[in-house]
Design an enzyme around this catalytic site. Structure first.
Site, PDB file in Angstrom:
ATOM      1  N   CYS A   1       0.861  -1.180   0.045  1.00 29.99           N
ATOM      2  CA  CYS A   1       0.014  -0.299  -0.043  1.00 29.99           C
ATOM      3  C   CYS A   1       0.630   0.942   0.019  1.00 29.99           C
ATOM      4  O   CYS A   1       0.537   2.408  -0.802  1.00 29.99           O
ATOM      5  CB  CYS A   1      -0.955   0.108   1.208  1.00 29.99           C
ATOM      6  SG  CYS A   1      -0.044  -0.276   2.831  1.00 29.99           S
TER       7      CYS A   1
ATOM      8  N   HIS B   1      -2.541   0.199   6.791  1.00 31.82           N
ATOM      9  CA  HIS B   1      -2.658   0.504   5.389  1.00 31.82           C
ATOM     10  C   HIS B   1      -2.186   2.070   5.229  1.00 31.82           C
ATOM     11  O   HIS B   1      -2.269   2.905   5.895  1.00 31.82           O
ATOM     12  CB  HIS B   1      -4.182   0.243   5.106  1.00 31.82           C
ATOM     13  CG  HIS B   1      -4.397   0.216   3.694  1.00 31.82           C
ATOM     14  ND1 HIS B   1      -3.914  -0.782   2.675  1.00 31.82           N
ATOM     15  CD2 HIS B   1      -5.598   0.903   2.788  1.00 31.82           C
ATOM     16  CE1 HIS B   1      -4.282  -0.159   1.687  1.00 31.82           C
ATOM     17  NE2 HIS B   1      -5.217   0.670   1.780  1.00 31.82           N
TER      18      HIS B   1
ATOM     19  N   ASP C   1      -8.181   4.694  -3.100  1.00 32.19           N
ATOM     20  CA  ASP C   1      -7.272   3.781  -2.806  1.00 32.19           C
ATOM     21  C   ASP C   1      -6.814   2.903  -3.734  1.00 32.19           C
ATOM     22  O   ASP C   1      -7.338   2.235  -4.551  1.00 32.19           O
ATOM     23  CB  ASP C   1      -8.169   2.683  -1.775  1.00 32.19           C
ATOM     24  CG  ASP C   1      -7.010   1.845  -1.053  1.00 32.19           C
ATOM     25  OD1 ASP C   1      -5.971   1.726  -1.400  1.00 32.19           O
ATOM     26  OD2 ASP C   1      -7.348   1.148  -0.080  1.00 32.19           O
TER      27      ASP C   1
END
Lengths: 651, 314
Positions: A412, A454, A470
């Site tokens: 991420c 994350h 995202d």
């Protein structure tokens, strides 16, 4: 203790058993203390066992002093200090082991037993989970059994008997323990943590900065970050974003909050939807971040917001924290953007990542609109062979270029970093948001682990405010929808609990998780705030009334135990009555100086009374006859003759 | 073990008291020692008398045997005494071409073992084993000892050279240990003025049959001990185990001995049940040789009195 008692000899079997108990008590520390310290403790323990079995001479003062100095020096060399949690425990374990070399008589054994109790407590510095509590209870029974063994007036009893009586004693202490736990006034601050030890064993998860290019193997930790309980239904998986630090500043390698973040205007929320109420038990993080579901309107637990709506406590979290908060999953964040904020949110380091910047500008020009541009970028992530992995290759000087065009492997951090860089290159205000995403629901509770950490992006769009994007989801939708375990390619190591296999195992894990949640919720999170909150419901809000209640409860508890013990040892009832009547005789004669002595038998007493008071011969003989028949001959049907005879005694 | 066909097996306290009174005419000024000795016999135990020579230990034993109508034999223990000298020996009889067992002096109802600590341990243990088992095994053949069987052993505490003091474990075999002690001035005067004890002893008539002694032993066992009394005995025993001045506390066997002796004592008073006073009366004699004082000062008898004073009558 008298001089004689301190020199009292302790049998070698007792010494060997004490060594075994100490071994059990010290065992969990093996994972914290340095290897050499474990080796030294084991060596000294084995030597002492040999000395006990074979009767070897214990070393002299010089050897003992030398060993103690060497052990202290060793701890200092290993840690650079003697203070702090691990060095302190190491030193304590070493000194405890060295004390064995001068353990001779009863008194030294007592010292070792007391030390063993103290060593029990040190385990709480490292672990406060349920299995450890069970282990420590067992240890408490073992140590108490040793205490019983060396102090029993008739010498050591069989092991089964001492263990049983120790078990009973520990069980009897539990009510007292509960009362003290609930009522003893809590002080703010960690009960078991030592602040000086933060750096040594920090768990990965959230941090103030993010350097994707430098991480080649993201530590995979199953440790729980926090647990949450929602008043209403759980939000859907794609909305389970827990907001942590917001990173504004990129120097080409590392994302940080940046100095400028301190001067940004506060966030403004408009058009909010329905509230989602929930409760969080935050584990010790040693960081100030108060995780909140996207997006909060108020910083929970008396915390404050820093730029980008990330909530932080006034000081780092050193004890489990329970707080309530409210989130709004529909919102408009910062409909207007100040020029200053816009500048901060579009700044990129010069002469870094030239290829990416060029590409972004090209795409923005050809896309026509901001949203189309974002789609174009996400499309790139989807179309090109990007791989989600926790073991990415290291990146070169131009981290984003390297990642986008060469390695294409990352987690991420890589995706959000690259995405925000592309946004900023095209002139769109964007920022990296870190926190947690996902978690697993478990009955009432919702558990989020460090492996759920994350990073994602927020882009400011005209008219829509900050919008969460995202990019990891574009590459690996499973990461967001199903969790980390599903997102990783097969064959890559996953944190134990992140990959789910087997329904029964999963069920067991979930149940165990439920136990842990209750333990954390009701025991470990019971700090000063929760104590005040719960006790104030009973009118015991301040510490004065707590102390009062504590003293009262302990008094009542001990009183009940005392009465029970008296009741247990009461004399049999029938004898009691005959004896009571007999005692009345002595009471009646007391004023004449004819009280019965404790060791005086009935006939001797009667003879003495009659010798002094010949006028009482007849009634006293009658009483004696009735009393002996009732109590010593077993020939009396009932106590009536004795009662009458005593009643007739006129002095 | 009582013989049901025996002529007179009835026993009452009056008979026993009469025997005691008769004995007191010969053993002057020692009613307590005499009564303890009879109590010990009635409780079916053995007696150890510890005192200097010449205070009448032998006379005590002889009188007791005579009054109770029991056979008496006396063994003088010396360092060259052999077990066979006590127990008896099998001798080859040429006429019958067989070994015949010649019973030793132990085959008597009352055995006076004089100066038992002068003999070597082997002969001591032969006596003590016979006391415990109430039978003698020689050459693989077991010979039962007569009933009742009562050993009075004497020990001279002052002379320690060339003696083998009885070990603790052997002392436990004796139900009681008593000190005879010097007679009082008046009793001694009476002794000097009176006739020769040996003549008196010869003229003494037995007032009991041996069967009656057995009956008395059975009657003593039947004397009632109620729970509070047993509690008192137990309290006494437990106190010796916790007592700072006692090295080793009393054994359970000592507790049983205490109860048996108190029962016999109560029987001599004609009581259907045992009183705390009965226990107190026999306590010093029963536990005196079983208690080892932690410090060397202070006799065991003082210790017994201290313990009695510390334990409340329940």
């Amino acid at each position: 203790m008298t001089e004689a008692a301190s020199r009292q000899v302790v049998s070698r079997h007792t010494t060997l058993r004490l060594l075994a108990v100490l071994t059990v008590v010290l065992a969990p520390h093996v994972s914290h203390v340095p290897l050499w310290a474990t080796a030294l403790v084991v060596a000294v323990g084995l030597w002492r066992a040999g000395a006990a079995a074979r009767g070897w001479q214990l070393p002299g003062l010089a050897v003992r002093g030398g060993l103690a100095a060497a052990a202290t020096g060793g701890v200092y060399l290993s840690f650079g200090t003697l203070n702090g949690q691990t060095p302190g425990v190491t030193l304590l374990a070493l000194m405890g082991a060295l004390k064995l070399t001068e353990m001779r008589g009863h008194r030294d054994h007592m010292v070792m037993i007391m030390l063993a109790y103290f060593l029990l407590v040190t385990h709480f510095l490292f672990n406060q989970e349920v299995p450890m509590i069970a282990f420590l209870l067992l240890c408490a029974v073992l140590i108490t059994a040793m205490l019983t063994e060396i102090n029993h007036p008739q010498g050591p009893l069989p092991a089964r008997q001492t263990l049983r009586s120790a078990g009973v004693m520990v069980a009897q202490a539990i009510p007292l323990m509960i009362v003290l736990f609930i009522l003893f006034p809590r002080i703010p601050g960690p009960l078991w943590g030592l602040p000086s030890d933060s750096g040594a064993n920090a768990v990965t998860g959230l941090s103030d900065s993010m350097s994707p290019g430098d991480i080649t193997n993201l530590s995979q930790s199953d440790a729980v970050a926090f647990r949450a309980r929602f008043d209403g239904p759980l939000p859907p998986p794609n909305q389970r974003y827990w907001r942590g630090p917001v990173l504004w500043d990129f120097d080409g390698r590392t994302w940080t909050r940046g100095e400028a973040a301190n001067y940004l205007p506060p966030a403004r929320l408009t058009d909010i939807g329905d509230p989602v109420d929930y409760e969080v038990i935050l584990e010790v993080s040693r960081k100030p971040w108060l995780l909140a579901l996207d997006v909060p309107t108020q910083a929970p637990a008396n915390g404050v917001f820093s730029a980008g709506l990330s909530a932080r406590a006034r000081r780092p979290i050193y004890e489990r924290k329970l707080y309530r908060s409210t989130a709004y999953t529909q919102y408009t964040l910062d409909a207007e953007l100040s020029q200053f904020t816009r500048n901060v949110a579009t700044r990129l380091p010069s002469n870094r990542n030239p290829d990416s910047i060029t590409l972004a500008r090209q795409w923005r020009d050809s896309a026509g609109s901001d949203t189309a541009f974002i789609d174009r970028v996400l499309q790139y992530f989807r179309a090109q062979p990007f791989v989600y992995t926790l073991q990415p290759p290291a990146l070169g000087r131009h981290t984003v270029d390297d990642f986008l065009f060469n390695t294409r492997r990352g987690f991420c951090g890589h995706y959000s970093s690259a995405f925000v860089t592309l946004m900023r290159a095209a002139g769109l205000p964007a920022r990296v948001v870190t926190g947690y995403q996902g978690g697993e629901s478990n009955g009432d509770y919702f558990t989020v682990r460090q492996s759920d950490a994350h990073a994602w992006a927020e882009v400011w769009l005209n008219g829509r405010g900050w919008v969460r994007v995202d990019p990891t989801a574009a590459v690996s939708p499973e990461r967001v929808e199903l969790g980390l375990g599903a997102a990783l390619p097969a064959g890559e190591p996953v944190p134990g609990l992140a990959r789910r296999t087997g329904a029964m195992l999963e069920n067991l894990q979930l149940r165990w998780e439920l136990v842990n949640a209750a333990w954390n919720r009701w025991v470990l999170a019971y700090g000063p705030e929760m104590q005040r909150e719960i006790l104030s419901r009973f009118g015991l809000g301040d510490w004065r009334s707590m102390i009062f209640a504590l003293v009262a409860a302990v008094t009542v508890l001990l009183g009940v135990v005392g009465v029970w013990a008296l009741w247990q040892t009461r004399p049999a009832r029938n004898n009691d009555q005959a004896l009571r009547l007999w005692n009345q005789v002595s009471n009646k004669l007391r004023k004449h100086g004819l009280e019965r002595a404790a060791d005086e038998g009935p006939r001797d007493y009667t003879d003495r009374v009659v010798a002094q008071r010949p006028d009482l011969t007849e009634p006293m003989q009658r009483i004696l006859r009735a009393y002996l028949q009732a109590r010593y001959f077993g020939t009396a049907q009932d106590l009536a003759p004795l009662r009458d005879a005593v009643a007739d005694l006129k002095t | 073990m009582r013989d049901e066909t025996a002529p007179d097996t009835s026993i009452d306290t009056a008979t026993l008291r009469r025997a005691l009174d008769q004995a007191a005419e010969i053993v002057i000024g020692k009613p307590h020692a005499l009564r303890l000795a009879l109590t010990c016999l009635v409780a079916n135990g053995h007696l150890l008398v510890e005192d200097v020579p010449g205070v009448g230990k032998t006379t005590l034993a002889q009188t007791l045997a005579k009054v109770l109508g029991l056979s008496l034999s006396r063994v003088q223990f010396t360092s060259d005494l052999l077990p066979a000298d006590v127990l008896g020996v099998s001798i080859y009889e040429p006429d019958q071409h067989a070994f015949r067992f010649h019973p030793g002096p132990i085959f008597a109802q009352v055995v006076l073992a004089d100066e038992v600590n002068r003999a070597n341990p082997k002969s001591q243990s032969a006596l003590l084993e016979a006391m415990e088992e109430r039978q003698v095994t020689v050459d693989g053949k077991t010979h039962a000892l007569p009933e009742p069987f009562f050993v009075i052993a004497t020990q001279n505490p002052t002379e320690q050279i060339g003696t083998f003091p009885l070990p603790e474990s052997q002392l436990d075999r004796f139900l009681m240990r008593i000190d005879v002690g010097y007679p009082s001035e008046q009793a001694e005067l009476e002794l000097l003025a009176g006739a020769d004890r040996r003549q008196l002893l010869k003229q003494l008539q037995a007032s009991l049959q041996p069967e009656q002694v057995l009956a008395a032993q059975a009657a003593a066992r039947a004397v009632k001990t109620t729970p509070p009394l047993l509690q008192y005995v137990l309290d006494l025993v437990l106190t010796t185990r916790r007592h700072a001045k006692v090295k080793d506390g009393l054994s359970p066997r000592a507790g049983l001995a205490l109860k048996r002796a108190a029962q016999a004592w109560a029987l001599l008073d004609g009581r259907p049940g045992v009183l705390p006073e009965d226990v107190q009366a026999v306590f010093p004699a029963v536990v005196g040789h079983r208690l080892r004082s932690a410090s060397e000062d202070g006799g065991a008898s003082d210790l017994a009195q201290q313990i009695l004073q510390q334990v409340a009558v329940p």
